[in-house]
Design a protein around this motif. Structure first.
Motif, PDB file in Angstrom:
ATOM      1  N   ALA A 236       0.088   2.686  -5.653  1.00  0.00           N
ATOM      2  CA  ALA A 236       0.140   1.473  -4.833  1.00  0.00           C
ATOM      3  C   ALA A 236      -0.439   0.296  -5.606  1.00  0.00           C
ATOM      4  O   ALA A 236      -1.451   0.434  -6.289  1.00  0.00           O
TER       5      ALA A 236
ATOM      6  N   THR B 210       0.822  -1.209   0.000  1.00  0.00           N
ATOM      7  CA  THR B 210       0.000   0.000   0.000  1.00  0.00           C
ATOM      8  C   THR B 210       0.850   1.251   0.000  1.00  0.00           C
ATOM      9  O   THR B 210       0.330   2.348  -0.146  1.00  0.00           O
ATOM     10  N   ARG B 211       2.161   1.081   0.161  1.00  0.00           N
ATOM     11  CA  ARG B 211       3.055   2.234   0.178  1.00  0.00           C
ATOM     12  C   ARG B 211       3.351   2.704  -1.244  1.00  0.00           C
ATOM     13  O   ARG B 211       3.312   1.928  -2.190  1.00  0.00           O
ATOM     14  N   THR B 212       3.663   3.971  -1.379  1.00  0.00           N
ATOM     15  CA  THR B 212       4.051   4.535  -2.668  1.00  0.00           C
ATOM     16  C   THR B 212       5.431   5.163  -2.552  1.00  0.00           C
ATOM     17  O   THR B 212       5.924   5.424  -1.457  1.00  0.00           O
TER      18      THR B 212
ATOM     19  N   GLU C 111       1.131  -5.032   3.398  1.00  0.00           N
ATOM     20  CA  GLU C 111       2.018  -5.481   2.327  1.00  0.00           C
ATOM     21  C   GLU C 111       2.117  -6.993   2.379  1.00  0.00           C
ATOM     22  O   GLU C 111       2.266  -7.583   3.451  1.00  0.00           O
TER      23      GLU C 111
END
Length: 803
Positions: free
Chosen positions: A607, A598-600, A624
């Motif tokens: 994401a 979900t991190r960018t 993740e």
């Protein structure tokens, strides 16, 4: 219900494709961006560009005539290796001028910059002034270059950086923008002397130039340094804005006219961004007005995601514009949407309506439940919940039309249309086992029809898996020596139906009318098969049904069934990958590890794990997860880390449900002492995940970061209490894989979970197979899920329904 087909006015524009010349130029731009030398080979084979990262620190900035910086860099190539780096100091900015690159295999260099404008000796601190530009790129083993990294250096600081983000600038293409254009940019200011602190610039200056009124326009495009020199140091007549307003809006630009927008960042030291070019801070654009500039809508929920290929409003309202959908009966339906504006534009607002008598009816809503009239316009109006709808057993013919309108700042409308039929499941059958694996099939001996080749490769093949799972047992084992009896399948004794998705059909979707008959589904996808991207009708490597139905612009009937309340056991080591592979951002991946997060980041700005993905919405894996193959150990949550005695190792945690105690404390690999080999199978092929006998690990999917799912339950008319809706059952450990898995002291890797919240039906997700451990442990898993969790009775005399 009827829908008006008449157009609603001139603002509704029928979409049309972009001119062919634009496609040609786009292809030319791509080709030019790939080349960086005579070593480029095999251009018909996909090759990812390497990446390079530059850091730096000042060495000596106190001299009058020069200053020194130490440069450090590192490169990475996802599908090869970086063979060298190339750098240049003060490359020419003029179009067509050659750059003199310096090649090196080193990862650092001390660069001496001369000062053409030394500081006066009368100052209290004699330092060199003037700036220089350092440009770096990496070259991979196939001659492909990375995107260059450029930084400008003063003796007293690193110059701030600014880049226009929308519309994206290009030295090759001039984006077509609407008369009312919004230009956005982002900036960084490397003023910390160590080069490690990144800050926003203190302010920006910007200006718009017209081709029709500026005689120097053409010269500036090919000689940007001359443009910079014409306005420094005061930038008289330019507009200013602060770091929190990194955008500019121009209204009423002349259609069919060309403009040049330039933005400059200023740091706290007074230094400005001196690197000017048509790739970063200079935007050449053409003003137009075209139907294909309408916003492009994406509509999604937990079981589908659909993005229109073009924006616009079809006139007349043709049925091809509708997104066909089957939705659950008896439960509310939630829909979400977003739109992407054309380059230089921005979204002004959204509204929606269900089953209108006419799209032209502007009668205000009478109340919150009046869905048949348009909602009010709003920029945050990006979701709606309607229903529940009655439906019936099977497809009842109950059909509804849901419309969305989006309007941009130029008044161009786009329409979204979901035409959905309501299906109510019957749940009159107990269990369906879906084999969505792509294991090796039996091979016949040439010229004979009664003999099969001995199986090869990792155990099991497709036929061996059938025997392991379903066999009645104790009967003649086909193709084995006389007197050999088959073992009993681990599902034997339960009442179930089976379904294989390897049908050879171009569309392998399992209809909701089939899934809706069953209260429980076991769905299996192996890790190797989950990565197949060939057509589902391919004889050799057919795409799995789960992968096919999880792709963009398709409905996942399995996700819809879970949303209806079906109870799912998802497993195989490739289930999560199959549902998410179409969304993968390769920049997140590690060597031999697929990472969904979900991190960018700058390299992966979107994401690849989020809403409208099965794992996020229904399995509730929302941080993740990773996909990996290796020698892994699995232990129940309440057990300490079986691979480490370090003080930071996992100590074990109490189980959330007493029924979980019936699970094996560990899922151990087979060995000759626990599981005799199958016919024709040597040890290295059969005893997978056991390094004492085999070199073959097993595919595993696992959570790598904290993933708390907490919901509320109504305990009294005016009282709710929180509860944990996602339980962990098993953890995965791989001490040899420091990069791939989080080891003791860093966290734990969750391999098996159970979601039992209110958002959808229960989902037990297991990130491995049920055939790669000791048979007793495989059997215990089946008995745990089917017996303890689903309450199914096991009758050892029950005949199993065959394939």
């Amino acid at each position: 219900m009827s829908v008006a087909l008449a157009p609603r006015g001139a603002r509704r524009l029928r979409p049309s494709p972009a001119p062919a010349t634009r496609l040609l130029l786009a292809g030319l731009a791509l080709a030019l961006s790939m080349g960086c030398g005579r070593e480029l080979r095999d251009t018909l084979v996909a090759n990812e560009r390497p990446t390079v990262r530059l850091t730096y620190a000042p060495v000596d900035t106190t001299q009058r005539e020069f200053y020194l910086y130490q440069m450090y860099w590192t490169g990475f190539d996802a599908d090869g290796r970086v063979v060298r780096y190339e750098y240049a100091v003060d490359p020419p900015s003029d179009a067509g001028a050659d750059t003199s690159w310096v090649a090196t295999i080193r990862s650092s260099e001390t660069i001496t910059f001369t000062a053409t404008q030394p500081e006066s000796l009368g100052t209290t601190r004699a330092v060199s002034r003037d700036f220089h530009v350092f440009v770096l790129r990496a070259v991979d083993n196939r001659g492909l270059c990375s995107e260059p990294v450029a930084r400008a250096f003063y003796s007293f600081c690193v110059a701030p950086v600014v880049r226009i983000t929308s519309p994206p600038p290009s030295p090759l293409l001039s984006p077509l923008v609407p008369p009312n254009v919004l230009i956005q940019w982002t900036g960084m200011d490397f003023t910390d002397p160590t080069g490690t602190t990144v800050e926003e610039p203190l302010y920006y200056k910007y200006r718009l130039f017209s081709y029709a009124s500026e005689p120097r326009y053409g010269w500036w495009l090919s000689h940007p340094d001359s443009m910079r020199a014409a306005f420094t140091p005061d930038f008289a007549g330019w507009d200013s804005t602060g770091p929190d307003s990194a955008h500019a809006r121009y209204m009423g630009l002349t259609v069919n006219s060309e403009y040049l927008f330039v933005v400059v960042a200023f740091g706290r030291s007074g230094a400005y961004s001196p690197v000017w070019n048509l790739s970063t801070n200079m935007l050449r654009m053409m003003v137009g007005s075209s139907p294909w500039m309408a916003p492009v809508l994406t509509i999604y929920n937990s079981f589908f995601s659909y993005t229109y290929q073009v924006g616009g409003f079809p006139t007349p309202l043709d049925p091809y514009w509708a997104v066909p959908l089957q939705v659950p009966g008896g439960v509310p339906l939630s829909l979400n949407w977003s739109a992407k504006a054309a380059a230089g534009s921005a979204i002004w607002g959204y509204r929606w309506v269900l089953d209108p008598v006419s799209l032209d009816d502007e009668t205000p809503r009478s109340g919150p439940g009046d869905w048949s009239h348009w909602s009010a316009w709003g920029l945050a109006n990006t979701s709606a919940t309607v229903g529940p709808f009655t439906g019936a057993g099977g497809d009842s013919g109950e059909v509804h039309n849901f419309f969305i309108e989006v309007n941009d700042i130029n008044g161009i409308l786009a329409l979204g249309w979901v035409r959905f039929s309501v299906f109510r499941p019957t749940f009159d059958r107990d269990l369906l086992i879906v084999d969505d694996t792509r294991l090796r099939v039996d091979q016949l001996v040439a010229g004979r029809t009664d003999t099969l080749l001995a199986p090869t490769g990792p155990w099991p093949t497709a036929a061996e898996l059938d025997t392991f799972l379903y066999a009645v047992g104790g009967v003649r084992w086909r193709m084995t020596p006389p007197g050999t009896l088959s073992p009993t399948g681990i599902f034997h004794g339960y009442s179930f139906d089976t379904l294989s998705t390897r049908t050879g059909l171009a569309d392998p979707t399992i209809p909701l009318s089939v899934l809706g008959q069953y209260r429980h589904v076991v769905w299996m996808v192996d890790q190797t098969g989950s990565s197949y991207e060939s057509s589902p009708s391919s004889a050799a490597t057919p795409m799995t049904t789960l992968n096919y139905t999880s792709k963009r612009n398709r409905q996942s009937t399995l996700a819809t069934w879970v949303q209806q309340g079906g109870r799912l056991w998802a497993l195989g080591g490739g289930f999560g990958n199959a549902t998410n592979t179409s969304w993968n951002q390769t920049a997140n991946d590690l060597n031999n590890v697929r990472v969904y997060t979900t991190r960018t980041s700058a390299a992966a700005p979107i994401a690849d794990l989020g809403p409208a993905r099965f794992m996020y919405d229904l399995s509730h894996w929302r941080s993740e997860f990773r996909v990996f193959q290796g020698f892994i150990r699995f232990a129940r949550l309440d057990q300490p880390d079986p691979t480490s005695s370090a003080s930071g190792a996992w100590p074990g945690k109490p189980l959330a449900d007493p029924r979980y105690a019936s699970l094996p404390i560990a899922l151990l690999p087979r060995s000759p002492a626990t599981d005799p080999p199958w016919p024709f199978r040597p040890g290295p092929e059969y005893y997978v995940n056991n390094p004492a006998y085999s070199t073959i690990g097993i595919g595993t999917e696992y959570l790598t970061y904290r993933n708390n799912i907490v919901e509320t339950i109504q305990v009294a008319p005016d009282l709710t209490e929180p509860y944990v809706a996602l339980d962990t059952l098993y953890l995965a450990y791989g001490p040899a894989y420091v990069q791939a898995m989080l080891q003791p002291g860093q966290g734990v890797n969750v391999m098996m979970t159970r979601y039992h919240g209110s958002e959808n039906g229960s989902v037990i997700f297991q990130g491995t197979s049920i055939w790669d451990y000791r048979r007793e442990h495989c059997q215990a898993l089946v008995d745990f899920v089917l017996g303890h969790m689903w309450g199914m009775a096991k009758n050892s005399m029950l005949a199993v329904r065959g394939r």
